[in-house]
Design a protein around this motif. Structure first.
Motif, PDB file in Angstrom:
ATOM      1  N   GLN A  28       0.819  -1.149   0.092  1.00 16.32           N
ATOM      2  CA  GLN A  28       0.107   0.059  -0.046  1.00 16.32           C
ATOM      3  C   GLN A  28       0.775   1.290   0.125  1.00 16.32           C
ATOM      4  OE1 GLN A  28      -3.419  -0.100   2.866  1.00 16.32           O
ATOM      5  NE2 GLN A  28      -2.988  -2.345   2.966  1.00 16.32           N
ATOM      6  N   GLU A  29       0.497   2.178  -1.145  1.00 12.16           N
ATOM      7  CA  GLU A  29       1.710   3.156  -1.064  1.00 12.16           C
ATOM      8  C   GLU A  29       1.140   4.100  -0.156  1.00 12.16           C
ATOM      9  OE1 GLU A  29       2.688   6.763  -4.402  1.00 12.16           O
ATOM     10  OE2 GLU A  29       1.230   5.280  -5.059  1.00 12.16           O
ATOM     11  N   LEU A  30       0.038   4.245   0.323  1.00 12.75           N
ATOM     12  CA  LEU A  30      -0.431   5.146   1.565  1.00 12.75           C
ATOM     13  C   LEU A  30       0.536   4.725   2.795  1.00 12.75           C
ATOM     14  CD1 LEU A  30      -2.274   7.478   2.493  1.00 12.75           C
ATOM     15  CD2 LEU A  30      -3.826   5.943   3.187  1.00 12.75           C
ATOM     16  N   ILE A  31       0.550   3.463   3.106  1.00 13.41           N
ATOM     17  CA  ILE A  31       1.307   3.108   4.029  1.00 13.41           C
ATOM     18  C   ILE A  31       2.784   3.404   4.085  1.00 13.41           C
ATOM     19  CG2 ILE A  31       2.080   1.117   5.668  1.00 13.41           C
ATOM     20  CD1 ILE A  31      -0.761   1.589   6.023  1.00 13.41           C
ATOM     21  N   ARG A  32       3.354   3.214   2.733  1.00 11.41           N
ATOM     22  CA  ARG A  32       4.879   3.603   2.744  1.00 11.41           C
ATOM     23  C   ARG A  32       4.911   5.227   2.691  1.00 11.41           C
ATOM     24  NH1 ARG A  32       4.148   0.565  -2.101  1.00 11.41           N
ATOM     25  NH2 ARG A  32       4.565   2.287  -3.201  1.00 11.41           N
ATOM     26  N   THR A  33       3.969   5.963   2.417  1.00 11.82           N
ATOM     27  CA  THR A  33       4.157   7.252   2.609  1.00 11.82           C
ATOM     28  C   THR A  33       4.269   7.720   3.984  1.00 11.82           C
ATOM     29  OG1 THR A  33       2.967   7.590   0.346  1.00 11.82           O
ATOM     30  CG2 THR A  33       2.909   9.743   1.939  1.00 11.82           C
ATOM     31  N   GLY A  34       3.539   7.135   4.606  1.00 11.86           N
ATOM     32  CA  GLY A  34       3.357   7.349   6.294  1.00 11.86           C
ATOM     33  C   GLY A  34       4.567   7.214   6.989  1.00 11.86           C
ATOM     34  N   LEU A  35       5.288   5.968   6.562  1.00 13.86           N
ATOM     35  CA  LEU A  35       6.499   5.619   7.172  1.00 13.86           C
ATOM     36  C   LEU A  35       7.490   6.396   6.807  1.00 13.86           C
ATOM     37  CD1 LEU A  35       6.000   1.535   6.467  1.00 13.86           C
ATOM     38  CD2 LEU A  35       5.726   2.919   8.582  1.00 13.86           C
ATOM     39  N   ARG A  36       7.206   6.887   5.426  1.00 11.73           N
ATOM     40  CA  ARG A  36       8.342   7.745   5.166  1.00 11.73           C
ATOM     41  C   ARG A  36       8.572   9.253   6.064  1.00 11.73           C
ATOM     42  NH1 ARG A  36       7.034   6.648  -0.205  1.00 11.73           N
ATOM     43  NH2 ARG A  36       6.075   8.792  -0.303  1.00 11.73           N
ATOM     44  N   GLY A  37       7.188   9.444   6.395  1.00 12.26           N
ATOM     45  CA  GLY A  37       7.103  10.596   7.214  1.00 12.26           C
ATOM     46  C   GLY A  37       7.900  10.574   8.553  1.00 12.26           C
ATOM     47  N   ILE A  38       7.543   9.231   9.078  1.00 13.06           N
ATOM     48  CA  ILE A  38       8.133   8.714  10.431  1.00 13.06           C
ATOM     49  C   ILE A  38       9.645   8.596  10.444  1.00 13.06           C
ATOM     50  CG2 ILE A  38       7.945   7.008  12.295  1.00 13.06           C
ATOM     51  CD1 ILE A  38       4.868   6.633  11.573  1.00 13.06           C
ATOM     52  N   LEU A  39      10.193   7.778   9.521  1.00 11.71           N
ATOM     53  CA  LEU A  39      11.787   7.361   9.230  1.00 11.71           C
ATOM     54  C   LEU A  39      12.330   8.503   8.198  1.00 11.71           C
ATOM     55  CD1 LEU A  39      10.639   3.622   8.898  1.00 11.71           C
ATOM     56  CD2 LEU A  39      11.586   4.877  10.921  1.00 11.71           C
ATOM     57  N   ARG A  40      12.335   9.578   9.006  1.00  7.27           N
ATOM     58  CA  ARG A  40      13.196  10.538   8.294  1.00  7.27           C
ATOM     59  C   ARG A  40      14.535  11.054   8.957  1.00  7.27           C
ATOM     60  NH1 ARG A  40      10.674  15.252   8.955  1.00  7.27           N
ATOM     61  NH2 ARG A  40       8.954  14.719  10.528  1.00  7.27           N
ATOM     62  N   ALA A  41      15.276  11.794   8.145  1.00  6.23           N
ATOM     63  CA  ALA A  41      16.701  12.087   8.497  1.00  6.23           C
ATOM     64  C   ALA A  41      16.985  12.763   9.763  1.00  6.23           C
ATOM     65  CB  ALA A  41      17.271  13.053   7.220  1.00  6.23           C
ATOM     66  N   PRO A  42      16.082  13.903  10.241  1.00  7.45           N
ATOM     67  CA  PRO A  42      15.932  14.556  11.443  1.00  7.45           C
ATOM     68  C   PRO A  42      15.902  13.554  12.698  1.00  7.45           C
ATOM     69  CG  PRO A  42      14.503  15.758  10.119  1.00  7.45           C
ATOM     70  CD  PRO A  42      14.650  14.450   9.199  1.00  7.45           C
ATOM     71  N   PHE A  43      15.327  12.502  12.449  1.00  3.22           N
ATOM     72  CA  PHE A  43      15.398  11.124  13.450  1.00  3.22           C
ATOM     73  C   PHE A  43      16.282  10.220  13.387  1.00  3.22           C
ATOM     74  CE2 PHE A  43      10.758  12.795  12.532  1.00  3.22           C
ATOM     75  CZ  PHE A  43      10.716  13.407  13.915  1.00  3.22           C
ATOM     76  N   GLY A  44      17.136  10.333  12.612  1.00  6.53           N
ATOM     77  CA  GLY A  44      18.284   9.189  12.265  1.00  6.53           C
ATOM     78  C   GLY A  44      17.977   8.401  11.264  1.00  6.53           C
ATOM     79  N   PHE A  45      17.240   8.495  10.264  1.00  4.70           N
ATOM     80  CA  PHE A  45      16.677   7.225   9.567  1.00  4.70           C
ATOM     81  C   PHE A  45      16.911   7.836   7.852  1.00  4.70           C
ATOM     82  CE2 PHE A  45      14.328   6.810  13.302  1.00  4.70           C
ATOM     83  CZ  PHE A  45      14.612   5.628  13.643  1.00  4.70           C
ATOM     84  N   GLU A  46      17.268   6.927   7.212  1.00  6.49           N
ATOM     85  CA  GLU A  46      17.105   7.197   5.773  1.00  6.49           C
ATOM     86  C   GLU A  46      16.638   6.022   5.045  1.00  6.49           C
ATOM     87  OE1 GLU A  46      20.177   7.896   1.799  1.00  6.49           O
ATOM     88  OE2 GLU A  46      20.929   7.361   3.965  1.00  6.49           O
ATOM     89  N   VAL A  47      15.384   6.274   4.383  1.00  9.28           N
ATOM     90  CA  VAL A  47      14.680   5.196   3.723  1.00  9.28           C
ATOM     91  C   VAL A  47      15.241   5.314   2.091  1.00  9.28           C
ATOM     92  CG1 VAL A  47      12.613   4.713   2.350  1.00  9.28           C
ATOM     93  CG2 VAL A  47      12.533   5.671   4.737  1.00  9.28           C
TER      94      VAL A  47
END
Length: 224
Positions: free
Chosen positions: A10-29
């Protein structure tokens, strides 16, 4: 920076995950897959530290994709992502070699911590469903070669030192080696040595199996 591969149809789920796992929090998708059949190639192309894997997908599901990764030898840990009432599938993910599971809809901070723990070599079993999933896991988990399930390893607890038992109980709580070292006031290298010893003595394949073992043998209080 923790490199994450997202796997969800589901693209919507992946979009939400990208918003949570972002560089400011120490993540790179570093990549995304819409089906489990794409995972092996994406792992080769992106070299992630952890794979966040949906369980239910229409073609190649999370269990099959995780099995394929584990058969390859060196592969990143897999954190299963699913819904509250999918105990059978989550048990299948554990049997396939996933390092744990997290529920869709958890607070962003919990998801971030789960990804960090698994990327660092730990295990994460969401307490909201752990007891139910382990019940399913125990009834269907195949014994490994030369074993008769958990009962064949009961006596091996006697072979553990008191410190190894402490470490096993803390693994059962989902703590990383670094967290265990801080709690026991020892070095992380010492913890790694204890972990290797207890894995060998109990013939455990990975950290998720150690969590299951700790719950089954009363070393960790079961979540309600």
């Amino acid at each position: 920076m923790i490199r994450v591969l997202l796997v969800d149809d589901q693209e919507l789920i992946r979009t939400g995950l990208r918003g949570i796992l972002r560089a400011p929090f120490g993540f790179e998708v570093v990549g995304e897959c819409a089906d489990g059949g794409e995972v092996a190639g994406a792992v080769d192309a992106t070299a992630p530290d952890v794979v966040l894997m949906d369980v239910r997908m229409p073609f190649t599901d999370g269990v099959q994709a995780t099995l394929q990764l584990k058969r390859r030898g060196s592969s990143p840990p897999v954190l299963a992502l699913t819904t509250f009432d999918d105990d059978q599938a989550l048990a299948g993910m554990l049997r396939a070699g996933a390092a744990g599971f997290v529920l869709k809809g958890v607070p962003a901070e919990d998801l971030q911590r789960a990804v960090r723990v698994v990327a660092e070599g730990g295990a994460w079993l969401d307490p909201a469903v752990t007891a139910r999933v382990l019940t399913v896991y125990r009834t269907a988990a195949p014994p490994t070669a030369g074993q008769a399930g958990w009962s064949g390893r009961d006596r091996d607890l006697d072979a553990l030192t008191s410190r190894e038992l402490e470490v096993l109980a803390l693994i059962g709580l989902g703590k990383t080696n670094g967290e265990i070292a801080a709690e026991l006031f020892v070095s992380e290298g010492t913890v790694k040595t204890h972990v290797n010893h207890l894995f060998t003595k109990l013939r455990l394949r990975d950290r998720a199996a150690a969590v299951v073992f700790a719950f089954d043998h009363g070393l960790v209080r079961r979540p309600s």
